[in-house]
Design an enzyme around this catalytic site. Structure first.
Site, PDB file in Angstrom:
ATOM      1  N   GLN B 124       0.861  -1.185   0.000  1.00 46.37           N
ATOM      2  CA  GLN B 124       0.000   0.000   0.000  1.00 46.37           C
ATOM      3  C   GLN B 124       0.896   1.233   0.000  1.00 46.37           C
ATOM      4  OE1 GLN B 124      -1.130   1.735   3.561  1.00 46.37           O
ATOM      5  NE2 GLN B 124      -3.313   1.647   3.178  1.00 46.37           N
ATOM      6  N   GLY B 125       0.922   1.983  -1.116  1.00 42.25           N
ATOM      7  CA  GLY B 125       1.805   3.147  -1.229  1.00 42.25           C
ATOM      8  C   GLY B 125       1.060   4.447  -1.011  1.00 42.25           C
ATOM      9  N   TYR B 126       0.807   4.766   0.232  1.00 40.75           N
ATOM     10  CA  TYR B 126       0.080   5.997   0.547  1.00 40.75           C
ATOM     11  C   TYR B 126       1.006   7.040   1.181  1.00 40.75           C
ATOM     12  CZ  TYR B 126      -4.583   3.877  -0.279  1.00 40.75           C
ATOM     13  OH  TYR B 126      -5.698   3.299  -0.821  1.00 40.75           O
ATOM     14  N   SER B 127       1.472   6.756   2.417  1.00 41.79           N
ATOM     15  CA  SER B 127       2.196   7.769   3.184  1.00 41.79           C
ATOM     16  C   SER B 127       3.527   8.142   2.537  1.00 41.79           C
ATOM     17  CB  SER B 127       2.478   7.256   4.595  1.00 41.79           C
ATOM     18  OG  SER B 127       1.282   7.031   5.283  1.00 41.79           O
ATOM     19  N   GLU B 242     -10.447  -1.168   5.603  1.00 42.32           N
ATOM     20  CA  GLU B 242      -9.415  -1.460   6.591  1.00 42.32           C
ATOM     21  C   GLU B 242      -9.940  -1.207   7.994  1.00 42.32           C
ATOM     22  OE1 GLU B 242      -4.693  -0.820   7.131  1.00 42.32           O
ATOM     23  OE2 GLU B 242      -5.872   0.972   6.775  1.00 42.32           O
ATOM     24  N   SER B 370      -4.434   7.628  12.533  1.00 37.21           N
ATOM     25  CA  SER B 370      -4.036   7.690  13.937  1.00 37.21           C
ATOM     26  C   SER B 370      -5.218   8.100  14.816  1.00 37.21           C
ATOM     27  CB  SER B 370      -2.914   8.709  14.114  1.00 37.21           C
ATOM     28  OG  SER B 370      -3.440  10.006  13.935  1.00 37.21           O
TER      29      SER B 370
END
Lengths: 356, 393
Positions: B124-127, B242, B370
């Site tokens: 998963q390439g998000y942050s 998720e 978060s």
């Protein structure tokens, strides 16, 4: 099984909800609170008309013979509205009489409790079979905490190692206590044990009544905590400081979000405790103590957080939030504090299937 | 608790049990089963309609009507005999639902089947280093050059990147558009020059994620999911999925059960810790939290199953479970006492294995939004409190 209320339960709860909204607007609630009577006759009559006192009375005495879960749903709604009615004492006393072995007191009284013709209430020490404090079997005695004694026609009181009924005319020397929660007033009374008509219920039955009382307090606390929360959210949208509603500030948002996360899941535990009282008696005592402890602690937190969220107005007598703050004091202290109830419940031994 | 609504659900539970009795016999020890046996079992479970229920048959799923009670019955019954469930990971939980919602027919045909079989593993390439909670500030760029996207940038906290062949990523394709409108959702093959993967060692020593440097990395023009500039809303489908999986209250009941056993097996001042009144009360408090959330979840399930509004509860699940995880960590740390001086290792499995939970509960607090972002979401979407400038979720 499905873990939710039925359509019938939902519509009954809505009727109670609508009655409370109609009969108990904030002005009327403040009026009853300040008058110090702790009793709104119109609201009580409305509850009688809806059949609330009939819920847990056996059918042969005119009742509906429903479950404690049904009654707890009503308790939650009354807690949400801080209803000044003798609900707790009337219901527990009715259950005490109903659970005794068949006797003439039942046919003499229960029907009139259902129709509203008579009101009944309860001396708290009639439930405390665990206290270990000896009680004389004859002579004049005193009960230190009797719910709504001033508006009851008959009381369930302690008598020796058991309990019994005391008619209004035999109540001697009634003193109103200077209670914090004026929606559920308490009285000290004196009575002669010779005037008590004995109910032959044993310790186990009294313990079970205490379990029921704890479930009803847990439900009340959940309703009260929700109300404190809703009032705080509404206030945060309305109150402006620094040119903006305070609810737009992240500090306030996070406090309210944490409060939501603290209160909201509590419904699961009070429902579980009520349903186990009805269907799973082996676990009911533990779970009712656990629910009482957890929900009343949550109500305490919510009422304090709500006062803080309101600032100065929350700290006044004239703003009605104080009424829920005081109901939280009542729920916390009555029938064992959270600390005592957590200690009584202890940790539940997990089922083998859960040890993954 | 058995969640049966009516006779037909009870009948369904019996069906599932009969299926498991014939296809996953208890007598065999799980460790004796080969990967091939497991794949065969999954295939049979798909044919029976028990796995990948929301995925159409033409992409390899079992195409069943939406029924969360039945889905829960399957989880309960499979869990009871420890039968393999769906392949876990970003691919099945995040990418596949996104492709079903927003992908092209070709993308679904190309990617869903190998993903749910476990053949394709997705990162998963998000942050990015400068885009964490403020994800929409991401800077990794993709420029369409001919029939290819050319990608440059730096992704971090990339889950499963060490074992993944592919990555689904949010990248900036419209540099002149407003922040949220300039992002696209691309699929990228990681097995090509220009991709550099570096593992990130976590607090407890594990290496489940890493960072990825992308230098003139190419991906075909039609490997974009949704339109140009719509990546932000495309990605919302996956985040929602998720969250619902992290908020699984049942795993916390299992954790409470292990905590209880830890207390029963630990000696403290010469006595079993389970007899210590302080420990007992804290355990009871944790049990109250866990039961509350478990039965609140059952209520959410029950209501959703018949189309009733579950209220605020679904938005709260992650924050509630994070809070329970913190409480469990605190008591576990107290109970393991000096074993908390150690880190767990593969060879020694003493009480220090709890250090994984003590540390991991912090990972739960951060991953998938978060706790402070959760609080913003609860306040703004759940309570309808006004947004302030420069913040938001």
């Amino acid at each position: 099984m499905i873990f939710d209320t039925s359509d019938i339960q939902d519509s009954f709860r809505e009727s109670v909800e609508r009655l409370c909204e109609r009969a108990m607007p904030a002005t009327q609630l403040r009026h009853v609170f300040d008058a110090g009577t702790g009793f709104d006759a119109a609201l009580w009559d409305g509850l009688v008309d809806l059949g609330v006192p009939a819920l847990v009375v056996p059918e042969k005495h005119g009742g509906l013979a429903l479950s404690l879960f049904d009654l707890a749903l009503v308790a939650e709604t009354l807690g949400y509205h801080a209803a000044p009615v003798p609900f707790l004492g009337h219901m527990l006393a009715s259950m005490a009489i109903a659970c005794a072995p068949e006797n003439e007191l039942q046919s003499q009284y229960l029907q009139s409790f259902v129709t509203g013709e008579r009101r009944v209430s309860l001396a708290m020490d009639a439930l405390y079979c665990e206290s270990g404090v000896a009680h004389p079997a004859t002579g004049k005695v005193r009960a230190d905490a009797v719910l709504n004694a001033d508006c009851a026609d008959v009381l369930v009181v302690r008598a020796g190692e058991g309990c019994g009924l005391l008619a209004r005319e035999h109540i001697g020397n009634m003193t109103a206590l200077n209670v914090a929660d004026r929606t559920r007033p308490l009285f000290a009374i004196e009575y002669d044990l010779a005037d008590v008509q004995l109910l032959h219920i044993d310790q186990a039955q009294r313990a079970r009544l205490l379990d029921a009382g704890r479930v009803l307090l847990a439900a009340d606390a959940y309703g009260g905590a929700r109300r404190c929360f809703n009032m705080s959210v509404a206030y945060a949208k309305m109150r402006e400081q620094y040119g903006a509603p305070i609810g737009s500030f992240q500090a306030v948002k996070h406090q309210l979000a944490d409060l939501a996360a603290t209160i909201d899941p509590g419904i699961g535990l009070y429902w579980l405790a009520a349903k186990s009282y009805d269907d799973d008696p082996a676990n009911a005592s533990r779970l009712s103590a656990l629910a009482k402890a957890h929900l009343c602690e949550i109500f305490r937190l919510a009422s304090r957080a709500a006062v803080e969220a309101h600032g100065g107005i929350g700290y006044t007598w004239e703003y009605e939030l104080q009424i829920w703050f005081k109901r939280a004091l009542f729920d916390f202290a009555m029938m064992g504090t959270p600390g005592e109830c957590f200690a009584k419940a202890g940790p539940g031994e997990p089922a083998k299937s859960e040890r993954r | 608790m058995d969640l049966n609504i009516n006779e037909s659900d009870i009948g369904f539970r019996d069906e599932v049990r009969a299926f498991l009795a014939s296809c996953w016999p208890k007598a065999d020890k799980q460790r004796n089963r080969s990967q091939k046996d497991i794949a065969l079992f999954r295939q049979r479970a798909i044919e029976a309609g028990y796995l990948y229920r929301s995925i159409p048959r033409r992409y390899g799923g079992s195409e069943q009507a939406y029924n969360i009670i039945r889905a829960e019955i399957i989880r309960e019954e499979f869990g009871r005999v420890r039968a393999p469930m769906e392949v876990s990971g970003n691919g099945t939980s995040m990418l596949v639902p996104t492709l079903l919602d927003c992908g092209t027919e070709w993308q679904r045909e190309q990617f869903i089947r190998p993903t749910i079989s476990g053949e394709y593993v997705w990162a998963q390439g998000y942050s990015e280093p400068g885009a964490g909670s403020d994800l929409a500030a991401l800077k990794t760029s993709a420029v369409l050059t001919g029939d290819q996207w050319v990608i440059n940038g730096h992704k971090i906290w990339t889950t499963d990147v060490l074992k993944a062949q592919f990555m689904f990523a949010l990248v900036r394709t419209e540099p002149d558009a407003p922040k949220h409108k300039g992002i696209s959702y691309l699929l990228i093959d990681l097995r090509q020059p220009g991709v550099t993967v570096r593992p990130l060692k976590q607090l407890h020593g594990g290496e489940e994620f890493g960072e990825v440097f992308l230098e003139n990395v190419k991906t075909p023009a039609d490997w974009i999911v949704g339109n140009r500039g719509e990546g932000w809303s495309v990605s919302k489908t996956t985040l929602k999925h998720e969250r619902s999986s992290i908020g699984n209250a049942k795993s916390y009941m299992a954790m409470y059960a292990r905590l209880y056993e830890l207390a029963a097996g630990t000696t403290r001042s010469g006595l079993p810790a389970i007899q210590d009144p302080v420990i007992r009360v804290e355990l009871a408090r944790i049990e109250a939290l866990v039961l509350s959330q478990q039965y609140s979840s059952y209520r959410q399930f029950s209501r959703a199953a018949v189309g009733k509004d579950p209220g605020l509860s679904p938005l709260l699940n992650k924050l509630v479970c994070t809070g329970i995880g913190h409480r469990i960590a605190a008591l576990a740390q107290e109970l393991i006492a000096e074993s908390g001086l150690l880190l767990p290792s593969a060879q020694v499995r003493g009480a220090e294995k709890w250090v994984n939970q003590i540390v991991g509960s912090l990972g739960v607090a951060i991953a998938g939004g978060s706790s402070n972002i959760q609080r913003n979401i609860i306040a703004e979407r759940g309570l309808d409190l006004p947004r302030a400038q420069g913040e938001g979720a």
